[in-house]
Design a protein around this motif. Structure first.
Motif, short mmCIF file in Angstrom:
data_model
loop_
_atom_site.label_atom_id
_atom_site.label_comp_id
_atom_site.label_asym_id
_atom_site.label_seq_id
_atom_site.Cartn_x
_atom_site.Cartn_y
_atom_site.Cartn_z
N PRO A 269 0.68 -1.13 0.05
CA PRO A 269 -0.10 -0.01 0.14
C PRO A 269 0.91 1.12 0.02
CG PRO A 269 -0.69 -1.50 1.82
CD PRO A 269 0.67 -1.90 1.26
N LEU A 270 1.95 1.14 0.25
CA LEU A 270 2.91 2.31 0.47
C LEU A 270 3.85 2.67 -0.83
CD1 LEU A 270 4.62 1.49 3.77
CD2 LEU A 270 2.74 2.52 3.56
N PHE A 271 3.77 1.84 -1.81
CA PHE A 271 4.65 2.23 -3.08
C PHE A 271 4.10 2.20 -4.35
CE2 PHE A 271 7.33 0.96 0.70
CZ PHE A 271 8.46 1.70 0.82
N GLU A 272 4.55 2.94 -5.34
CA GLU A 272 3.97 2.91 -6.73
C GLU A 272 4.19 1.38 -7.35
OE1 GLU A 272 3.46 5.67 -8.92
OE2 GLU A 272 3.10 6.63 -6.87
N GLU A 273 5.14 0.80 -7.13
CA GLU A 273 5.37 -0.47 -7.41
C GLU A 273 6.27 -1.44 -6.59
OE1 GLU A 273 7.52 -0.37 -11.23
OE2 GLU A 273 9.31 0.60 -10.23
N VAL A 274 6.00 -2.48 -6.68
CA VAL A 274 6.75 -3.59 -5.77
C VAL A 274 7.54 -4.66 -6.55
CG1 VAL A 274 6.81 -5.38 -4.03
CG2 VAL A 274 5.26 -3.15 -3.74
N LEU A 275 8.91 -4.80 -6.72
CA LEU A 275 9.84 -5.57 -7.30
C LEU A 275 10.29 -6.70 -6.42
CD1 LEU A 275 9.88 -2.72 -8.94
CD2 LEU A 275 11.81 -3.73 -9.81
N ILE A 276 10.46 -7.78 -6.86
CA ILE A 276 11.06 -9.04 -6.00
C ILE A 276 12.32 -9.41 -6.86
CG2 ILE A 276 10.97 -11.14 -4.99
CD1 ILE A 276 7.59 -10.69 -4.73
N ILE A 277 13.60 -9.30 -6.25
CA ILE A 277 14.84 -9.74 -6.88
C ILE A 277 15.02 -10.95 -6.24
CG2 ILE A 277 17.25 -9.38 -7.56
CD1 ILE A 277 15.07 -7.23 -8.41
N THR A 278 14.93 -12.25 -7.03
CA THR A 278 15.24 -13.57 -6.66
C THR A 278 15.76 -14.36 -7.84
OG1 THR A 278 14.21 -15.85 -5.81
CG2 THR A 278 12.96 -14.27 -7.38
N ASN A 279 16.62 -15.26 -7.34
CA ASN A 279 17.11 -16.33 -8.16
C ASN A 279 16.33 -17.49 -8.16
OD1 ASN A 279 19.18 -14.75 -9.26
ND2 ASN A 279 20.65 -15.08 -7.29
N SER A 280 15.15 -17.76 -7.44
CA SER A 280 14.31 -18.75 -7.41
C SER A 280 12.89 -18.17 -7.72
CB SER A 280 14.22 -19.33 -5.91
OG SER A 280 15.81 -19.75 -5.50
N PRO A 281 12.67 -17.92 -8.98
CA PRO A 281 11.43 -16.85 -9.15
C PRO A 281 10.02 -18.06 -9.07
CG PRO A 281 12.69 -17.51 -11.13
CD PRO A 281 13.60 -17.70 -9.90
N GLY A 282 10.37 -19.49 -9.50
CA GLY A 282 9.20 -20.48 -9.57
C GLY A 282 8.25 -20.19 -8.50
N GLY A 283 8.90 -20.40 -7.26
CA GLY A 283 7.70 -20.57 -6.13
C GLY A 283 7.00 -19.42 -5.86
N ILE A 284 7.78 -18.23 -6.13
CA ILE A 284 7.32 -16.73 -5.86
C ILE A 284 6.14 -16.65 -6.65
CG2 ILE A 284 7.85 -14.39 -5.62
CD1 ILE A 284 10.75 -15.21 -4.77
N LYS A 285 6.41 -16.87 -7.93
CA LYS A 285 5.36 -16.61 -9.07
C LYS A 285 4.00 -17.39 -8.53
CE LYS A 285 8.23 -15.74 -13.02
NZ LYS A 285 8.86 -16.32 -14.33
N SER A 286 4.19 -18.54 -7.85
CA SER A 286 2.90 -19.18 -7.50
C SER A 286 2.16 -18.37 -6.39
CB SER A 286 3.31 -20.78 -7.04
OG SER A 286 4.02 -20.50 -5.96
N LEU A 287 2.80 -17.51 -5.80
CA LEU A 287 2.10 -16.78 -4.66
C LEU A 287 1.06 -15.82 -5.40
CD1 LEU A 287 5.16 -16.02 -2.32
CD2 LEU A 287 3.53 -17.88 -2.13
N GLY A 288 1.15 -15.58 -6.55
CA GLY A 288 0.22 -14.65 -7.25
C GLY A 288 0.26 -13.08 -6.57
N LEU A 289 1.29 -12.66 -6.29
CA LEU A 289 1.60 -11.30 -5.88
C LEU A 289 1.54 -10.36 -7.06
CD1 LEU A 289 4.40 -11.86 -3.14
CD2 LEU A 289 1.96 -11.93 -2.91
N LYS A 290 1.22 -9.16 -6.91
CA LYS A 290 1.21 -8.12 -7.94
C LYS A 290 2.45 -7.31 -7.94
CE LYS A 290 -3.75 -7.06 -8.91
NZ LYS A 290 -4.64 -7.84 -8.54
N ALA A 291 3.58 -8.11 -8.05
CA ALA A 291 5.04 -7.54 -7.97
C ALA A 291 5.53 -8.04 -9.39
CB ALA A 291 5.49 -8.14 -6.91
#
Length: 193
Positions: free
Chosen positions: A41-63
């Motif tokens: 709720p605080l920021f224009e956009e949220v980015l996630i930097i990761t070298n394991s994107p698979g599991g994170i994509k499955s969370l369905g976050l708008k990042a």
């Protein structure tokens, strides 16, 4: 706030023995989800930097999810990648394993980020560079640090740019508690209200 937020989900989790500690759950939510829900709720956009994107994509976050542009440099590489990918001039960077972060402190620090290239919280002689604001001017500083190959410490950035060490109380400094072991994990579970 007209800033981006970058959640750093890098590093290895050797002491925990898991592939991605950001996916560990406290009260049915992953560490990444806990941090994301505070910052979204605080920021224009949220980015996630990761070298394991698979599991994170499955969370369905708008990042937006990106892998490190340069590997082997720990959080410094994650900050570098985040600064290259944000659509704003500055961003709040936070490690995914800090489930106790506080919206009020982030807002207070953001006011100072308008006037400095880096804003890092400090309590007495302690600082927390993975709960800090960095601007795109830090890209050149990081490139200089990496070219010298003498240090991979994030705190080296502060020698190159206009930095404010934002004074926090002992109580605020506890919000930077991060999880590096199962003992830390159990402690974090007990601290989550």
């Amino acid at each position: 706030m007209k800033f981006s937020c970058v959640i750093l989900n890098g590093g290895n989790s050797r002491r925990l023995g898991v592939e991605n500690k950001g996916l560990l759950k406290i009260k049915e939510k992953t560490l990444i989800e806990i941090v994301y829900e505070v910052v979204k709720p605080l920021f224009e956009e949220v980015l996630i930097i990761t070298n394991s994107p698979g599991g994170i994509k499955s969370l369905g976050l708008k990042a937006k999810i990106f892998q490190d542009e340069i590997t082997g440099f720990g959080p410094l590489g994650g900050i570098y990648t985040g600064l290259k990918k944000i659509s704003t001039e500055k961003a709040f960077f936070v490690a995914c394993d800090m489930p106790l972060i506080d919206e009020r402190l982030i807002r207070n620090m953001s006011r100072e980020a308008l006037y400095h290239d880096a804003v890092c919280p400090a309590y007495e002689e302690f600082i927390e560079p993975l709960h800090a604001f960095y601007g795109i001017r830090c890209i050149e500083a990081i490139e200089s640090i990496l070219a010298m190959k003498k240090s991979m410490k994030v705190r080296e950035i502060y020698n190159y740019v206009n930095t404010l060490f934002y004074k926090v109380s002992e109580k605020d400094f506890k919000t930077f508690f991060n999880i590096n072991s199962w003992e830390d994990f159990k402690k974090a579970e007990s601290m989550m209200v």
